[in-house]
Design an enzyme around this catalytic site. Structure first.
Site, PDB file in Angstrom:
ATOM      1  N   GLU A  85       0.799  -1.232   0.000  1.00 14.09           N
ATOM      2  CA  GLU A  85       0.000   0.000   0.000  1.00 14.09           C
ATOM      3  C   GLU A  85       0.829   1.278   0.000  1.00 14.09           C
ATOM      4  O   GLU A  85       0.549   2.202   0.763  1.00 14.09           O
ATOM      5  CB  GLU A  85      -0.924   0.009   1.225  1.00 14.09           C
ATOM      6  CG  GLU A  85      -1.898  -1.147   1.206  1.00 14.09           C
ATOM      7  CD  GLU A  85      -2.739  -1.210   2.470  1.00 14.09           C
ATOM      8  OE1 GLU A  85      -3.951  -1.450   2.331  1.00 14.09           O
ATOM      9  OE2 GLU A  85      -2.212  -1.045   3.569  1.00 14.09           O
TER      10      GLU A  85
HETATM   11  C1  NGO Z   1      -3.895  -4.779   4.728  1.00 16.38           C
HETATM   12  C2  NGO Z   1      -2.964  -3.652   5.043  1.00 16.38           C
HETATM   13  C3  NGO Z   1      -2.748  -3.470   6.555  1.00 16.38           C
HETATM   14  C4  NGO Z   1      -4.084  -3.493   7.275  1.00 16.38           C
HETATM   15  C5  NGO Z   1      -4.816  -4.776   6.948  1.00 16.38           C
HETATM   16  C6  NGO Z   1      -6.150  -4.831   7.635  1.00 16.38           C
HETATM   17  C7  NGO Z   1      -1.786  -5.433   4.317  1.00 16.38           C
HETATM   18  C8  NGO Z   1      -0.699  -6.291   3.877  1.00 16.38           C
HETATM   19  N1  NGO Z   1      -1.741  -4.114   4.423  1.00 16.38           N
HETATM   20  O1  NGO Z   1      -2.983  -5.892   4.685  1.00 16.38           O
HETATM   21  O2  NGO Z   1      -2.089  -2.265   6.796  1.00 16.38           O
HETATM   22  O3  NGO Z   1      -3.858  -3.426   8.662  1.00 16.38           O
HETATM   23  O4  NGO Z   1      -4.999  -4.931   5.565  1.00 16.38           O
HETATM   24  O5  NGO Z   1      -6.860  -5.998   7.369  1.00 16.38           O
END
Ligand code: NGO
Length: 527
Positions: free
Chosen positions: A333
């Site tokens: 992200e």
């Molecule tokens: C995503 C995000 C995390 C969140 C999570 C919540 C990943 C790999 N990045 O997973 O920052 O906490 O969802 O479900």
């Protein structure tokens, strides 16, 4: 009634012959077998189990002696630990001695038994002895975990007779704990390790930094923990682990054959670091600390050289503290970083990991940039992930990058079970216990061309945006994380939801006994 030895042996033979792999058939019609025969209660299911007739086996009692084969020093440690555990769970104080007679409980590491592999073992139980044999200390540890499940809880009793020959399906069987969104002390991580190791999970991934907090003391950048550790989601005080505490976790985990994989997420998910050091920001201004739950708004400054000094020093200290093979560098992200900057940054982050002698692990978004030789990718997509994104992961796998599978709609322990679940998120939908278990890691990405051989293993992440207490943590993790343990270890041939649900239900009393506040999911036949 006393049965002559030879007759008993004949019964044993007959029962064994009629059994096939995976489950002992010790519940024949007419036999007064318990609801679920001992070998069929094991979780994870062993690769092979042949039970002798119901009622046969070794009777464990106050007079049982635990023998550690003196030819290997590691057996004594396992024997002492087994004695300790049996004292706690069955109330029996068993004597531990050195010796190799098949009489009582015998623990042995056999140099010749290479067929058992790095984590496999054999357990046999008959009227004279329970014998645990492995090729490695890890294998012996897993033999002991199986024995613990076979010993009736209070005061000992019959250890079902037969032979279990067992080894894991996947090398990597992990759980992740996010201590960044809500801080949890090292003691909580240890408790989780102890719970998971009983089910043959061998990796704890700790998510040590994120927008909301930095959780590990770093000597060269002390404000990370001192200031960046002082927040968490909501109004709590946050916190951080000292190096001593981290080392004690690593040691505790090692005693249970669990490898710790520390994660410092980058270049996004870095607000706590950016708030701690103004120079890490492109504009030289430190943002405020963050207590919300949005993602994707922060980024290290990719074009500033100090950024690379920073990651190099942080990863260097982390590598020095971590005897395990891996450093996880996040890479998910990075929405406020351009694709080009992201790729350039991740190149250098992977170089830093290699410089410090470790293998990098990253979330699967790195597949869209340039994963370096050997880098492991952790897949966290869902059933609706675009084919193009899966295709990039498949390409990386074809180029030799091992995959850890953490599909969010299967293994994210922070997803709500259903409408009634109070903590948790729902972005990947609800994840009932059945859904967490009922899929096959070996073929999960085969539609995109990923063969089972590219799958290093599975991991269940527990993100803690909405989870602030031990009770909530265990409620979300248990019982779903046992499904992870099962998928990681049990042979594919044992995969069957109805049978698994019964085995899971049989773990209820054990979890209760250990004070685990698990969710009594309606899809499991708890007694
Ligand atoms: C995503 C995000 C995390 C969140 C999570 C919540 C990943 C790999 N990045 O997973 O920052 O906490 O969802 O479900």
């Amino acid at each position: 009634m006393r049965v002559p030895r030879t007759f008993a042996a004949l019964l044993v033979l007959m029962a064994a012959v009629s059994c096939t792999a995976a489950h002992g058939d010790d519940g024949k019609p007419g036999a007064t077998a318990p609801a679920l025969p001992a070998f069929q209660r094991l979780l994870p299911a062993p690769a092979q189990a042949r039970a002798t007739a119901p009622g046969t086996g070794y009777v464990l009692g106050p007079g049982t002696v635990i023998r550690a084969d003196p030819s290997s020093p590691d057996t004594r440690e396992s024997a002492d630990r087994l004695a300790e555990q049996l004292r706690a769970t069955s109330g029996l104080s068993l004597m531990v001695v050195d010796g190799d007679q098949r009489d009582g409980i015998l623990l042995r590491i056999d140099e010749q038994a290479t067929a058992l592999g790095a984590e496999g073992y054999e357990l046999t139980s008959d009227a004279n002895a329970v014998t645990l044999t492995a090729h490695t200390p890890a294998g012996l540890f897993y033999a002991v975990q199986t024995l613990r499940q076979l010993v009736p809880a209070a005061g000992g009793g019959l250890v079902q007779g037969g032979t279990i020959t067992d080894r894991p399906r996947f090398a990597y069987r992990g759980a992740m704990l996010d201590v960044a969104r809500h801080f949890f002390p090292v003691g909580q991580a240890k408790r989780y390790v102890d719970q998971l190791a009983q089910y043959k999970v061998n990796t704890l991934h700790v998510h040590l930094s994120d927008d909301q907090g930095w959780r590990l003391a770093i000597d060269s950048w002390p404000r990370l923990a001192e200031y960046g550790g002082g927040t968490e989601v909501g109004t709590g005080p946050g916190g951080s682990w000292s190096k001593e505490e981290y080392r004690s976790l690593v040691e505790f985990a090692k005693e249970r054959h669990v490898e710790v994989v520390p994660e410092i997420d980058m270049p996004g998910h870095t607000n706590a670091a950016l708030a701690s050091y103004a120079e890490l920001n492109c504009d030289g201004k430190a943002p405020a600390r963050y207590r919300g739950i949005k993602v994707g708004f922060s980024s290290l400054c990719v074009r500033k050289e100090v950024t690379y000094t920073f990651i190099d020093e942080v990863l260097g200290e982390l590598a020095e503290l971590t005897p395990g093979r891996y450093l996880h560098i996040g890479g998910d992200e990075a929405h406020s970083t351009s694709a080009e900057d992201y790729a350039a940054f991740m190149d250098r982050a992977q170089e830093a990991v290699a410089r410090h002698g470790k293998t990098a692990v990253a979330w699967h978004q790195l597949a869209g940039a340039r994963p370096a030789d050997g880098t492991v990718l952790q897949y966290w997509g869902t059933a609706t992930t675009a084919p193009g994104e899966k295709g990039k992961v498949a390409d990386a796998a074809a180029h030799g990058h091992p995959l850890i599978l953490s599909p969010a709609d299967r293994l994210y322990l922070d997803m709500k079970y259903d409408l009634t679940t109070k903590p948790g998120l729902t972005w990947a939908g609800f994840v009932p216990v059945k859904q967490a278990y009922d899929w096959d890691p070996g073929t999960y990405l085969s539609g995109s061309g990923v063969p089972e051989s590219a799958v290093l293993g599975v991991e269940a992440p527990l993100w803690t945006e909405t989870i602030a207490t031990r009770a909530d943590l265990e409620f979300m993790a248990f019982p779903r994380v046992l499904g992870l343990a099962e998928l990681g270890w049990a042979p594919k041939t044992a995969h069957n939801w109805t049978a698994y649900a019964k085995r899971l239900a049989a773990q209820g009393p054990r979890l209760d006994e250990q004070g685990v506040t698990f969710y009594r999911a309606p899809d499991v036949p708890w007694s």
